[in-house]
Design a protein around this motif. Structure first.
Motif, mmCIF file in Angstrom:
data_model
loop_
_atom_site.group_PDB
_atom_site.id
_atom_site.type_symbol
_atom_site.label_atom_id
_atom_site.label_comp_id
_atom_site.label_asym_id
_atom_site.label_seq_id
_atom_site.Cartn_x
_atom_site.Cartn_y
_atom_site.Cartn_z
ATOM 1 N N ILE A 180 0.842 -1.197 0.000
ATOM 2 C CA ILE A 180 0.000 0.000 0.000
ATOM 3 C C ILE A 180 0.876 1.247 0.000
ATOM 4 C CG2 ILE A 180 -1.753 -1.247 1.323
ATOM 5 C CD1 ILE A 180 -1.057 0.617 3.721
ATOM 6 N N TYR A 181 0.255 2.389 -0.236
ATOM 7 C CA TYR A 181 0.982 3.651 -0.116
ATOM 8 C C TYR A 181 1.260 3.917 1.367
ATOM 9 C CZ TYR A 181 1.871 8.653 0.088
ATOM 10 O OH TYR A 181 2.431 9.879 0.348
ATOM 11 N N ARG A 240 -6.248 2.744 7.562
ATOM 12 C CA ARG A 240 -5.556 2.340 6.329
ATOM 13 C C ARG A 240 -4.866 0.990 6.514
ATOM 14 N NH1 ARG A 240 -1.115 4.154 8.736
ATOM 15 N NH2 ARG A 240 0.955 3.819 7.834
ATOM 16 N N GLU A 243 -12.569 4.647 1.765
ATOM 17 C CA GLU A 243 -11.705 5.437 0.882
ATOM 18 C C GLU A 243 -10.313 4.820 0.783
ATOM 19 O OE1 GLU A 243 -11.649 9.519 2.035
ATOM 20 O OE2 GLU A 243 -13.834 9.717 2.013
ATOM 21 N N HIS A 244 -9.778 4.393 1.933
ATOM 22 C CA HIS A 244 -8.476 3.720 1.923
ATOM 23 C C HIS A 244 -8.549 2.436 1.092
ATOM 24 C CE1 HIS A 244 -6.450 6.348 4.699
ATOM 25 N NE2 HIS A 244 -7.313 6.128 5.675
ATOM 26 N N LEU A 279 -10.538 1.581 -1.358
ATOM 27 C CA LEU A 279 -10.647 1.842 -2.791
ATOM 28 C C LEU A 279 -9.303 2.278 -3.374
ATOM 29 C CD1 LEU A 279 -14.113 3.639 -2.865
ATOM 30 C CD2 LEU A 279 -13.593 1.331 -3.681
ATOM 31 N N SER A 280 -8.586 3.126 -2.631
ATOM 32 C CA SER A 280 -7.281 3.586 -3.124
ATOM 33 C C SER A 280 -6.261 2.449 -3.141
ATOM 34 C CB SER A 280 -6.769 4.741 -2.266
ATOM 35 O OG SER A 280 -6.403 4.298 -0.968
ATOM 36 N N GLN A 281 -6.485 1.440 -2.300
ATOM 37 C CA GLN A 281 -5.578 0.295 -2.231
ATOM 38 C C GLN A 281 -5.979 -0.837 -3.172
ATOM 39 O OE1 GLN A 281 -5.936 -0.561 1.934
ATOM 40 N NE2 GLN A 281 -4.647 1.158 2.578
#
Length: 363
Positions: free
Chosen positions: A92-93, A215, A240-241, A243-245
Motif C-alpha cells: 500500500i501507499y 488504512r 476510501e483507503h 478503494l485507493s488500495q
C-alpha cells in the motif's frame, strides 16, 4: 535490522513512518541512523527544522531502556524489511515501517476480510455483524477490525465464537487497551489471532491515530465489508483507503428508514457489492478462486471434534453418499444434514453423482 535502535528511532516524538523510512533508506540500518543524528538535516525530506525537532526528541529516548520496555511488554515486532511482514500491507501507499503485535499474524496464504461499522450499532447492525462474521470465520477467513465499540467488537467476538481467527488493529500502542471495557476481548483476540499496532508502545489513543489505523485495517485485508454506517460515519474513511488500495468493498443493505444505514445504502447505489450472507463474501475468494496462491483451508480453523475428524478421514478421496452412510452406520437423513452443513461451511464439497470430498487440510 538492529531492533534496539529501530525501536528507539520509532519512539522519537514526531518520527512517523515516512521520516523513519527516509532515515533507513539513507543509512541502510538503524544503528547508523541513530548515531549520526547530527547529520539528519542532510537527508532529503528532512528539513533543518524537522531534523532539529527530531534530534530534540531523540535526546528524550534511552535506546536500551526502550528495548527493555519492548521485551517486557511481551509484544513481537515485524518491520517492512522482514520476510514475515504482511505482503498485502507492504504494497500500500505509506505502509507502516514497524508493526507491533501480540499473538500470531495471518500468513501469506490466508484470506483476511475487514468487517467494520458504526460504534453506535443498532439491533439490526449487531445481528447482521454477528451472523456474517460467524459465517466468514467458518470458512477459515480471518476477520479484521479495529476493536472499537459497536460493530467492530461484535465481529471480533462472533468470529471467535465460530472457532475462527481475528485481527484487531489498534489506534494506540499494542500494549494499551482501548476502549477499557474491551480488555477481556483484547486478551481473547491475542489468543485467537493478534492485536496489532504501528504506534510505539505506550502510545495513548488520539483522534488522529484512527484514520492511520483505518488504512492498516484495509491494507491487511483482501476486501472490506461495511456492515452499518451512517451518512457521515468515520467508517467510510476506511472505504476510501480500501478503494485507493484496490481492495474489494462490500456493503450490507439496511432499512431505508434507519439513519444508521444511510452510508451503507449509498455505497450500494455507488456500485459496491451487496452482502446478504457470508457466502456472498467467501465465494469471492474461495469458490471463485481469488484466494492467494497456495491458499488452503486448515481444519484447525473449524474447531472440529475428534469424531468429525475421523469422518473426514473417509473423505480424503471422493466417496459416494450411500457408501459413506454404510461405512458410518448413519441414517441417510442425518448424514445429508451433516454434509449440507459442512458444505456450507466449506469443509467438504459435493462432486457430480453424489460423491463427497474433504476440502480442508491438516486434520
Amino acid at each position: 535490522m538492529d531492533i534496539v535502535y529501530l525501536t528507539a528511532l520509532h519512539a522519537i516524538s514526531g518520527m512517523g513512518s515516512q521520516r523513519l523510512t527516509a532515515l533507513l533508506d539513507h543509512y541502510g540500518e538503524a544503528r547508523a541512523a541513530w548515531e549520526d543524528s547530527a547529520c539528519w538535516h542532510k537527508i532529503p525530506g528532512l528539513t533543518g527544522e524537522t531534523a532539529r525537532q527530531l534530534r530534540l526528541g531523540k535526546s528524550e529516548v534511552d535506546a536500551e531502556r526502550s528495548y527493555e520496555v519492548f521485551l517486557e511488554s511481551g509484544a513481537r515486532l515485524t518491520h517492512l524489511y522482514d520476510e514475515d511482514y504482511p505482503e498485502l500491507l507492504k504494497n500500500i501507499y505509506d505502509p507502516p515501517v514497524l508493526l507491533y503485535y501480540i499473538g500470531e499474524l495471518a500468513q501469506s496464504h490466508d484470506i483476511c476480510v475487514a468487517m467494520i461499522g458504526s460504534r453506535r450499532a443498532t439491533a439490526y447492525g449487531t445481528q447482521a455483524a454477528a451472523m456474517l462474521a460467524k459465517e466468514v470465520a467458518y470458512q477459515g477467513i480471518y476477520v479484521v477490525a479495529g476493536m472499537a465499540r459497536g460493530i467492530d467488537s461484535v465481529c471480533h467476538q462472533a468470529a471467535m465464537e465460530a472457532g475462527g481467527r481475528t485481527l484487531a488493529v489498534l489506534g494506540s500502542g499494542v500494549d494499551v487497551v482501548y476502549p477499557r471495557e474491551n480488555e477481556k476481548l483484547y486478551r481473547r483476540i491475542a489468543e485467537n489471532g493478534a492485536v496489532i499496532s504501528e504506534f510505539p508502545l505506550g502510545t495513548l489513543p488520539k483522534p488522529g491515530h484512527f484514520p492511520m489505523r483505518n488504512r492498516v485495517i484495509s491494507g491487511l485485508s483482501h476486501g472490506v465489508v461495511v456492515v452499518e454506517a451512517g451518512e457521515k460515519s468515520g467508517t467510510l474513511l476506511t472505504v476510501e483507503h480500501a478503494l485507493s488500495q484496490g481492495r474489494d468493498v462490500f456493503a450490507v443493505p439496511g432499512p431505508i428508514t434507519s439513519p444508521g444505514s444511510v452510508g451503507t445504502n449509498r455505497l450500494l447505489k455507488q456500485g459496491c457489492k451487496p452482502v446478504l450472507t457470508g457466502k456472498d463474501i467467501w465465494e469471492e475468494y474461495i469458490t471463485r478462486g481469488k484466494a492467494s496462491p497456495g491458499f488452503a483451508k486448515n481444519a484447525r480453523d473449524f474447531a472440529l471434534s475428534e469424531e468429525e475428524r475421523e469422518v473426514l478421514q473417509l473423505l480424503t478421496m471422493p466417496v459416494h453418499f450411500d457408501r459413506l452412510a454404510e461405512e458410518l452406520g448413519m441414517e441417510p437423513s442425518k448424514l445429508a444434514s451433516m454434509l449440507t452443513l459442512w458444505e456450507i461451511r466449506g469443509i467438504v464439497k459435493q462432486l457430480p453423482g453424489k460423491y463427497y470430498l474433504c476440502d480442508v487440510v491438516d486434520f
